[in-house]
Design an enzyme around this catalytic site. Structure first.
Site, PDB file in Angstrom:
ATOM      1  N   THR A 171      -0.033 -19.733   1.325  1.00  0.00           N
ATOM      2  CA  THR A 171      -1.385 -19.611   0.952  1.00  0.00           C
ATOM      3  C   THR A 171      -1.639 -18.677  -0.325  1.00  0.00           C
ATOM      4  O   THR A 171      -1.409 -17.289  -0.149  1.00  0.00           O
ATOM      5  CB  THR A 171      -2.496 -19.186   2.091  1.00  0.00           C
ATOM      6  OG1 THR A 171      -2.190 -20.016   3.140  1.00  0.00           O
ATOM      7  CG2 THR A 171      -3.764 -18.907   1.682  1.00  0.00           C
ATOM      8  N   LYS A 185      -6.775 -11.418   3.051  1.00  0.00           N
ATOM      9  CA  LYS A 185      -6.089 -11.923   2.025  1.00  0.00           C
ATOM     10  C   LYS A 185      -6.872 -13.466   1.724  1.00  0.00           C
ATOM     11  O   LYS A 185      -7.006 -13.485   0.282  1.00  0.00           O
ATOM     12  CB  LYS A 185      -4.601 -12.238   2.329  1.00  0.00           C
ATOM     13  CG  LYS A 185      -3.936 -12.950   1.336  1.00  0.00           C
ATOM     14  CD  LYS A 185      -2.586 -13.517   1.882  1.00  0.00           C
ATOM     15  CE  LYS A 185      -2.063 -14.306   0.968  1.00  0.00           C
ATOM     16  NZ  LYS A 185      -0.793 -15.307   1.617  1.00  0.00           N
ATOM     17  N   LYS A 239      -7.784 -25.003   2.061  1.00  0.00           N
ATOM     18  CA  LYS A 239      -7.277 -23.952   2.937  1.00  0.00           C
ATOM     19  C   LYS A 239      -8.231 -22.520   2.464  1.00  0.00           C
ATOM     20  O   LYS A 239      -8.627 -21.928   3.770  1.00  0.00           O
ATOM     21  CB  LYS A 239      -5.937 -23.311   2.415  1.00  0.00           C
ATOM     22  CG  LYS A 239      -5.386 -22.150   3.351  1.00  0.00           C
ATOM     23  CD  LYS A 239      -5.286 -22.338   4.622  1.00  0.00           C
ATOM     24  CE  LYS A 239      -4.966 -21.104   5.441  1.00  0.00           C
ATOM     25  NZ  LYS A 239      -3.601 -20.584   5.201  1.00  0.00           N
ATOM     26  N   LEU A 273       5.791 -17.978   1.725  1.00  0.00           N
ATOM     27  CA  LEU A 273       6.005 -16.689   1.062  1.00  0.00           C
ATOM     28  C   LEU A 273       4.569 -15.917   1.195  1.00  0.00           C
ATOM     29  O   LEU A 273       3.626 -16.636   1.299  1.00  0.00           O
ATOM     30  CB  LEU A 273       6.443 -16.770  -0.216  1.00  0.00           C
ATOM     31  CG  LEU A 273       7.835 -17.682  -0.400  1.00  0.00           C
ATOM     32  CD1 LEU A 273       8.248 -18.000  -1.697  1.00  0.00           C
ATOM     33  CD2 LEU A 273       8.871 -16.557   0.236  1.00  0.00           C
ATOM     34  N   PRO A 274       4.534 -14.639   1.123  1.00  0.00           N
ATOM     35  CA  PRO A 274       3.441 -13.866   1.143  1.00  0.00           C
ATOM     36  C   PRO A 274       2.395 -14.142  -0.098  1.00  0.00           C
ATOM     37  O   PRO A 274       0.980 -14.009   0.521  1.00  0.00           O
ATOM     38  CB  PRO A 274       3.834 -12.546   1.091  1.00  0.00           C
ATOM     39  CG  PRO A 274       5.428 -12.438   1.435  1.00  0.00           C
ATOM     40  CD  PRO A 274       5.819 -13.759   0.898  1.00  0.00           C
TER      41      PRO A 274
END
Length: 293
Positions: A94, A244, A169, A65-66
């Site tokens: 992420t 992001k 990450k 998901l975003p």
């Protein structure tokens, strides 16, 4: 093989769900996009009318998901009330470290096991099943998730407790963002100093300036292995997504009082690049904003 719920069938999730189906799993998929659902159905997934329907009876529940708020909402609205106690929850989005830990704690309170498993590799690797997964969670949670992740990637690494996958990450992508900018700067400077780009590549790729950004993902068209630079920076990993991840890294750095001046500068430059309307280009396209011809 197992029944798997997959929620979030975007550029990354669509390929991942398809590889789970290809591996023989019974994949029940959901996304808000009808186009994404159609692609999933074509890839062998059973499309569902809701996330809750996809979750019911699943042995593993994968989300892609975003942002963190979407993960929390899907878990609260669709997962917690419908998941089997024996299911393992695998969030491949992420998101920020604190949200990942909060979601895992909420799952534990419901008697469920959750891991965070963000990915590295991009759209092509998602489609090819060659992703790298960085997994945060208990050892038992990792072992329960490992087989499903191996069906979607080539490398699965246990990074530590819940949130550790997200930490790995964002640290990795902060390094990648800063390294790509430095690589672009070097190529632009070399060209302005009269060096042929291929000649500079031949030298730097076997010298101390070598990096993945140069030898695997060169930002100069026609130099090195094929990369988005050869497609006018289309596809690949969008600059907006790099931004992001850099924002997440800066938030994390602030939360633990870590100094990250190169990461901060990279975030500023990608912000400027995205604000100029280039957020949809591959992140290596920032070479255009640094003076490349």
């Amino acid at each position: 093989m197992a029944r798997v719920a997959f929620i979030g069938l975007g550029n990354m999730g669509g390929g991942m769900a398809a590889n789970l189906a290809k591996a023989g799993h019974d994949v029940h998929a959901f996304d808000l996009s009808e186009e994404a659902l159609a692609k999933a159905k074509k890839a062998g997934c059973l499309v569902c009318d809701s996330a809750a329907d996809a979750v019911k009876g699943a042995e593993a529940i994968v989300t892609m998901l975003p942002a963190g708020r979407h993960v929390e909402q899907v878990y609260a609205d669709s997962v917690f009330g419908n998941a089997e106690r024996t299911a393992v929850l695998i969030d491949c989005s992420t998101i920020d470290v604190e949200t990942a830990r909060r979601v895992a704690d909420a799952a534990s309170a419901k008697g469920l096991t959750a891991v965070d498993a963000p990915v590295s590799g991009g759209i092509a690797a998602a489609a090819a099943g060659t992703l790298t997964f960085m997994v945060g969670g208990s050892r038992s949670g990792f072992e329960r998730a490992q087989g499903f992740l191996e069906d979607m990637g080539k490398t699965v690494i246990h990074a530590g407790g819940n949130g550790a996958g997200q930490a790995a990450k964002i640290c990795n992508n902060m390094l990648l963002g800063a390294t790509m900018i430095a690589t672009c700067e070097a190529f632009v400077l070399a060209e302005k100093l009269g060096l042929d780009p291929q000649t500079f590549y031949d030298i730097a790729s076997v010298s101390s300036g070598q990096s993945w950004s140069m030898t695997s993902y060169c930002p100069v068209p026609g130099v090195g292995p094929e990369s988005p630079a050869d497609r006018d920076y289309a596809g690949g990993f969008a600059a907006a997504l790099m931004l992001k991840d850099l924002r997440l890294a800066m938030e994390a750095a602030s939360s633990v009082d870590a100094q990250a001046p190169m990461g901060a500068r990279a975030a500023e430059l990608y912000q400027r690049f995205s604000d100029a309307g280039s957020g949809g280009l591959d992140f290596s396209g920032i070479i255009k904003a640094l003076g490349a011809k």
